[in-house]
Design an enzyme around this catalytic site. Structure first.
Site, PDB file in Angstrom:
ATOM      1  N   HIS A 182       4.055 -72.385  11.406  1.00 21.44           N
ATOM      2  CA  HIS A 182       5.140 -71.425  11.247  1.00 21.44           C
ATOM      3  C   HIS A 182       6.206 -72.032  10.357  1.00 21.44           C
ATOM      4  O   HIS A 182       6.331 -73.246  10.259  1.00 21.44           O
ATOM      5  CB  HIS A 182       5.736 -70.992  12.592  1.00 21.44           C
ATOM      6  CG  HIS A 182       6.245 -72.103  13.444  1.00 21.44           C
ATOM      7  ND1 HIS A 182       5.401 -72.981  14.117  1.00 21.44           N
ATOM      8  CD2 HIS A 182       7.507 -72.493  13.741  1.00 21.44           C
ATOM      9  CE1 HIS A 182       6.130 -73.844  14.792  1.00 21.44           C
ATOM     10  NE2 HIS A 182       7.423 -73.589  14.569  1.00 21.44           N
ATOM     11  N   HIS A 195      10.337 -71.792   9.501  1.00 15.76           N
ATOM     12  CA  HIS A 195      11.656 -71.308   9.878  1.00 15.76           C
ATOM     13  C   HIS A 195      12.406 -70.898   8.613  1.00 15.76           C
ATOM     14  O   HIS A 195      12.387 -71.629   7.619  1.00 15.76           O
ATOM     15  CB  HIS A 195      12.468 -72.417  10.556  1.00 15.76           C
ATOM     16  CG  HIS A 195      11.880 -72.922  11.822  1.00 15.76           C
ATOM     17  ND1 HIS A 195      12.323 -72.529  13.063  1.00 15.76           N
ATOM     18  CD2 HIS A 195      10.874 -73.808  12.053  1.00 15.76           C
ATOM     19  CE1 HIS A 195      11.641 -73.149  13.996  1.00 15.76           C
ATOM     20  NE2 HIS A 195      10.734 -73.923  13.411  1.00 15.76           N
TER      21      HIS A 195
END
Length: 139
Positions: free
Chosen positions: A101, A103
Site C-alpha cells: 500500500h 500512503h
C-alpha cells in the site's frame, strides 16, 4: 490473487466498508483510519502483494500515476500545500500490514514535521564502496 486473511484485501475488495476516494478494477483508495494529517489516504491494490518486491509490473506501472492524481485532488480540494508519498517495505521499515500500500499524506503550512531526518555524512570513499556493493546486488 487474494489472501483471505488479509484485512487490506478485504477492504480493497469491498468486504469491509471504508471511506473510498477512488476505485477502479485494480485499486481502491481509502481514507486512513489513523491519519497522520487531514485527508491521509491509502492506495490499495485489489490483488494481494506483500510489499514492493512482490508487486507485479502492471500494478507498479500504475500506482505512481494514481498517487499523483490523488495528491492533485487533495491540493485542489483540501488546500494542502503539498503531500508525501510513503511506502514501507518490511517490519523494520515500519510496514505493519503486509499488503502493498502507498500512503498519500497531505501536508499543510505550519503542520507537524512528519517525514524527515537529519542528513548524515559520508566520505567520497565510503560512497564509492557503497555504490559498488549495491551494484553487485543488481547483477
Amino acid at each position: 490473487m487474494r489472501d483471505e486473511n488479509c484485512i487490506f484485501c478485504k477492504i480493497a475488495n469491498g468486504e469491509i466498508p471504508a471511506a473510498t476516494l477512488y476505485e477502479d478494477d485494480e485499486f481502491r483508495v481509502i481514507l486512513d483510519l489513523g491519519p497522520a494529517s487531514k485527508g491521509h489516504a491509502l492506495i490499495l491494490p485489489k490483488n494481494h502483494f506483500a510489499d514492493l518486491l512482490d508487486l507485479d509490473d502492471g500494478v507498479s506501472s500504475k500506482v505512481l500515476a494514481l498517487a499523483a492524481k490523488i495528491g492533485a485532488a487533495m491540493k485542489k480540494s483540501l488546500g494542502c500545500a503539498g503531500f508525501n508519498l510513503v511506502q514501507n517495505n518490511g517490519e523494520v521499515a515500519g510496514q505493519t500490514v503486509f499488503h502493498f500500500h502507498m500512503h498519500v499524506i497531505p501536508r499543510y503550512e505550519g503542520g507537524p514535521d512528519m517525514v524527515s531526518w537529519e542528513p548524515g555524512t559520508s566520505s567520497g570513499e565510503e560512497l564509492a564502496k557503497l555504490a559498488e556493493c549495491i551494484k553487485k546486488g543488481l547483477q
